[in-house]
Design a protein around this motif. Sequence first.
Motif, PDB file in Angstrom:
ATOM      1  N   ALA A  60      -7.195 -33.718 -47.318  1.00 21.11           N
ATOM      2  CA  ALA A  60      -6.975 -34.827 -48.249  1.00 21.11           C
ATOM      3  C   ALA A  60      -6.973 -34.332 -49.693  1.00 21.11           C
ATOM      4  CB  ALA A  60      -8.037 -35.897 -48.053  1.00 21.11           C
ATOM      5  N   ALA A  61      -7.933 -33.471 -50.034  1.00 21.97           N
ATOM      6  CA  ALA A  61      -7.999 -32.933 -51.396  1.00 21.97           C
ATOM      7  C   ALA A  61      -6.777 -32.083 -51.702  1.00 21.97           C
ATOM      8  CB  ALA A  61      -9.279 -32.112 -51.561  1.00 21.97           C
ATOM      9  N   PHE A  62      -6.331 -31.323 -50.722  1.00 22.48           N
ATOM     10  CA  PHE A  62      -5.142 -30.490 -50.894  1.00 22.48           C
ATOM     11  C   PHE A  62      -3.918 -31.356 -51.174  1.00 22.48           C
ATOM     12  CE2 PHE A  62      -1.418 -28.276 -49.164  1.00 22.48           C
ATOM     13  CZ  PHE A  62      -1.502 -27.067 -49.833  1.00 22.48           C
ATOM     14  N   ALA A  63      -3.713 -32.388 -50.367  1.00 24.81           N
ATOM     15  CA  ALA A  63      -2.561 -33.271 -50.542  1.00 24.81           C
ATOM     16  C   ALA A  63      -2.601 -33.955 -51.911  1.00 24.81           C
ATOM     17  CB  ALA A  63      -2.514 -34.302 -49.422  1.00 24.81           C
ATOM     18  N   ASP A  64      -3.789 -34.355 -52.340  1.00 24.70           N
ATOM     19  CA  ASP A  64      -3.931 -35.034 -53.632  1.00 24.70           C
ATOM     20  C   ASP A  64      -3.600 -34.122 -54.810  1.00 24.70           C
ATOM     21  OD1 ASP A  64      -4.658 -37.396 -52.433  1.00 24.70           O
ATOM     22  OD2 ASP A  64      -6.816 -37.100 -52.729  1.00 24.70           O
ATOM     23  N   ALA A  65      -3.737 -32.813 -54.599  1.00 28.47           N
ATOM     24  CA  ALA A  65      -3.507 -31.855 -55.686  1.00 28.47           C
ATOM     25  C   ALA A  65      -2.030 -31.514 -55.877  1.00 28.47           C
ATOM     26  CB  ALA A  65      -4.295 -30.569 -55.422  1.00 28.47           C
ATOM     27  N   LEU A  66      -1.180 -32.019 -54.994  1.00 28.63           N
ATOM     28  CA  LEU A  66       0.240 -31.672 -55.048  1.00 28.63           C
ATOM     29  C   LEU A  66       1.050 -32.792 -55.683  1.00 28.63           C
ATOM     30  CD1 LEU A  66       0.588 -30.208 -51.435  1.00 28.63           C
ATOM     31  CD2 LEU A  66       0.332 -28.923 -53.569  1.00 28.63           C
ATOM     32  N   ASP A  67       1.904 -32.424 -56.623  1.00 26.18           N
ATOM     33  CA  ASP A  67       2.790 -33.397 -57.253  1.00 26.18           C
ATOM     34  C   ASP A  67       4.096 -33.559 -56.481  1.00 26.18           C
ATOM     35  OD1 ASP A  67       1.015 -33.800 -59.409  1.00 26.18           O
ATOM     36  OD2 ASP A  67       1.789 -32.001 -60.407  1.00 26.18           O
ATOM     37  N   ARG A  68       4.501 -32.503 -55.788  1.00 28.55           N
ATOM     38  CA  ARG A  68       5.789 -32.511 -55.097  1.00 28.55           C
ATOM     39  C   ARG A  68       5.733 -31.548 -53.923  1.00 28.55           C
ATOM     40  NH1 ARG A  68      11.848 -31.863 -57.663  1.00 28.55           N
ATOM     41  NH2 ARG A  68      12.931 -31.495 -55.678  1.00 28.55           N
ATOM     42  N   VAL A  69       6.385 -31.907 -52.825  1.00 26.40           N
ATOM     43  CA  VAL A  69       6.534 -31.008 -51.680  1.00 26.40           C
ATOM     44  C   VAL A  69       7.948 -31.184 -51.124  1.00 26.40           C
ATOM     45  CG1 VAL A  69       5.680 -30.277 -49.434  1.00 26.40           C
ATOM     46  CG2 VAL A  69       4.093 -31.280 -51.084  1.00 26.40           C
ATOM     47  N   ASP A  70       8.693 -30.089 -51.086  1.00 26.63           N
ATOM     48  CA  ASP A  70      10.023 -30.092 -50.480  1.00 26.63           C
ATOM     49  C   ASP A  70      10.022 -29.394 -49.125  1.00 26.63           C
ATOM     50  OD1 ASP A  70      11.963 -31.037 -52.837  1.00 26.63           O
ATOM     51  OD2 ASP A  70      10.451 -29.694 -53.690  1.00 26.63           O
ATOM     52  N   VAL A  71       9.178 -28.381 -48.999  1.00 24.47           N
ATOM     53  CA  VAL A  71       9.121 -27.583 -47.767  1.00 24.47           C
ATOM     54  C   VAL A  71       7.658 -27.385 -47.387  1.00 24.47           C
ATOM     55  CG1 VAL A  71       9.638 -25.349 -46.699  1.00 24.47           C
ATOM     56  CG2 VAL A  71      11.256 -26.348 -48.333  1.00 24.47           C
ATOM     57  N   LEU A  72       7.347 -27.651 -46.137  1.00 28.80           N
ATOM     58  CA  LEU A  72       6.021 -27.349 -45.579  1.00 28.80           C
ATOM     59  C   LEU A  72       6.195 -26.331 -44.477  1.00 28.80           C
ATOM     60  CD1 LEU A  72       3.018 -27.668 -44.944  1.00 28.80           C
ATOM     61  CD2 LEU A  72       3.595 -29.731 -43.630  1.00 28.80           C
ATOM     62  N   VAL A  73       5.612 -25.157 -44.653  1.00 31.47           N
ATOM     63  CA  VAL A  73       5.617 -24.127 -43.614  1.00 31.47           C
ATOM     64  C   VAL A  73       4.253 -24.161 -42.948  1.00 31.47           C
ATOM     65  CG1 VAL A  73       5.875 -21.678 -43.074  1.00 31.47           C
ATOM     66  CG2 VAL A  73       7.269 -22.713 -44.888  1.00 31.47           C
ATOM     67  N   LEU A 108      -7.584 -24.477 -48.597  1.00 31.48           N
ATOM     68  CA  LEU A 108      -7.246 -25.404 -47.522  1.00 31.48           C
ATOM     69  C   LEU A 108      -7.853 -24.935 -46.213  1.00 31.48           C
ATOM     70  CD1 LEU A 108      -5.621 -27.831 -46.380  1.00 31.48           C
ATOM     71  CD2 LEU A 108      -3.734 -26.223 -45.987  1.00 31.48           C
ATOM     72  N   ASP A 109      -8.583 -25.831 -45.580  1.00 31.65           N
ATOM     73  CA  ASP A 109      -9.054 -25.646 -44.215  1.00 31.65           C
ATOM     74  C   ASP A 109      -8.436 -26.771 -43.395  1.00 31.65           C
ATOM     75  OD1 ASP A 109     -10.331 -25.479 -41.788  1.00 31.65           O
ATOM     76  OD2 ASP A 109     -12.363 -25.457 -42.600  1.00 31.65           O
ATOM     77  N   VAL A 110      -7.436 -26.449 -42.588  1.00 31.95           N
ATOM     78  CA  VAL A 110      -6.697 -27.491 -41.868  1.00 31.95           C
ATOM     79  C   VAL A 110      -7.559 -28.196 -40.832  1.00 31.95           C
ATOM     80  CG1 VAL A 110      -4.434 -26.432 -42.241  1.00 31.95           C
ATOM     81  CG2 VAL A 110      -5.747 -25.850 -40.170  1.00 31.95           C
ATOM     82  N   THR A 111      -8.713 -27.626 -40.505  1.00 27.48           N
ATOM     83  CA  THR A 111      -9.604 -28.272 -39.530  1.00 27.48           C
ATOM     84  C   THR A 111     -10.547 -29.280 -40.184  1.00 27.48           C
ATOM     85  OG1 THR A 111     -11.389 -26.632 -39.658  1.00 27.48           O
ATOM     86  CG2 THR A 111      -9.550 -26.138 -38.179  1.00 27.48           C
ATOM     87  N   ASP A 112     -10.516 -29.384 -41.502  1.00 22.80           N
ATOM     88  CA  ASP A 112     -11.428 -30.244 -42.252  1.00 22.80           C
ATOM     89  C   ASP A 112     -10.642 -31.371 -42.908  1.00 22.80           C
ATOM     90  OD1 ASP A 112     -13.172 -31.459 -44.002  1.00 22.80           O
ATOM     91  OD2 ASP A 112     -13.850 -29.601 -44.943  1.00 22.80           O
ATOM     92  N   PRO A 113     -10.804 -32.621 -42.449  1.00 24.41           N
ATOM     93  CA  PRO A 113     -10.038 -33.731 -43.021  1.00 24.41           C
ATOM     94  C   PRO A 113     -10.208 -33.880 -44.527  1.00 24.41           C
ATOM     95  CG  PRO A 113     -11.093 -34.417 -40.981  1.00 24.41           C
ATOM     96  CD  PRO A 113     -11.620 -33.052 -41.298  1.00 24.41           C
ATOM     97  N   SER A 114     -11.412 -33.647 -45.051  1.00 26.50           N
ATOM     98  CA  SER A 114     -11.623 -33.788 -46.491  1.00 26.50           C
ATOM     99  C   SER A 114     -10.880 -32.701 -47.266  1.00 26.50           C
ATOM    100  CB  SER A 114     -13.112 -33.759 -46.820  1.00 26.50           C
ATOM    101  OG  SER A 114     -13.690 -32.518 -46.457  1.00 26.50           O
ATOM    102  N   SER A 115     -10.816 -31.499 -46.713  1.00 32.83           N
ATOM    103  CA  SER A 115     -10.070 -30.410 -47.349  1.00 32.83           C
ATOM    104  C   SER A 115      -8.584 -30.730 -47.385  1.00 32.83           C
ATOM    105  CB  SER A 115     -10.316 -29.099 -46.599  1.00 32.83           C
ATOM    106  OG  SER A 115      -9.531 -28.048 -47.133  1.00 32.83           O
TER     107      SER A 115
END
Length: 259
Positions: A78-91, A69-76
């Motif tokens: 988007a790909a990161f979010a797509d790879a997750l099935d579930r998120v309960d906590v974001l730190v 994950l590179d938080v400065t890269d929109p494509s990164s």
Amino acid sequence: MPGTELPHSPTRPLPGAGRTAVVTGASSGIGAATAARLAAEGFDVVVAARRMDRLTELAESVGGRALPLDVTDPSSVAAFADALDRVDVLVNNAGGAFDANRVEAADLDSWARTYEVNVLGTVRLTKALLPALRASGAGDVLFVSSTAALASYEGGASYTSAKHGVHTLAETLRLELNGEPVRVLEIAPGMVRTEEFSLNRLGSADKADAVYRGVREPLVADDVADCIAWAVTRPHHVNIDLMVVRPLAQASTYKVARE
């Protein structure tokens, strides 16, 4: 006492059991310590950063999952979010300081980098994961800001400006999500001695060491991880709006006891 259950006894589930926690900036420092602590609390941990070699090692050690994950890269993002099935906590821990210049000597490229990583990157990822956090039914968005989010100091304008931005981002998001099943929490650490923060900011080991010289027991990454784990394992009706945590030796940004 007979019949008394320890918090993590076999007959009592771990606080994070069945929940998935995403930790950004997890390749070192506070992020790595937080991932390890949340895994110990029973969370399924997803560790995220750019340095996959470090992430993979961390994920293997805590039984988690490593994703680039590179938080400065929109494509990164988007790909990161797509790879997750579930998120309960974001730190939201990814961030950093990259100079200690006075305003009159400001390096605007450094300012842009500081703002992009600390503020825009945090907004970008939070926006991408909010649908999953809502869908969890009991989501947490936790921002790791800094006491620099609450006070200014000479030579710190690029960093304090960015962290003030993170602080007001958390406040605004909390207002906007009021009534929804998503908590917004903020942990604001003071002086924390990690292997990279001051080194990245000041550019030399000697300068980085001088920041902590003579300070008895500055905070370490595990101290902040402990605060984060405590905050996200409170009953979900309990919201830790803002926790400021400093070492005993630091009474304020300007008052630090040195031996």
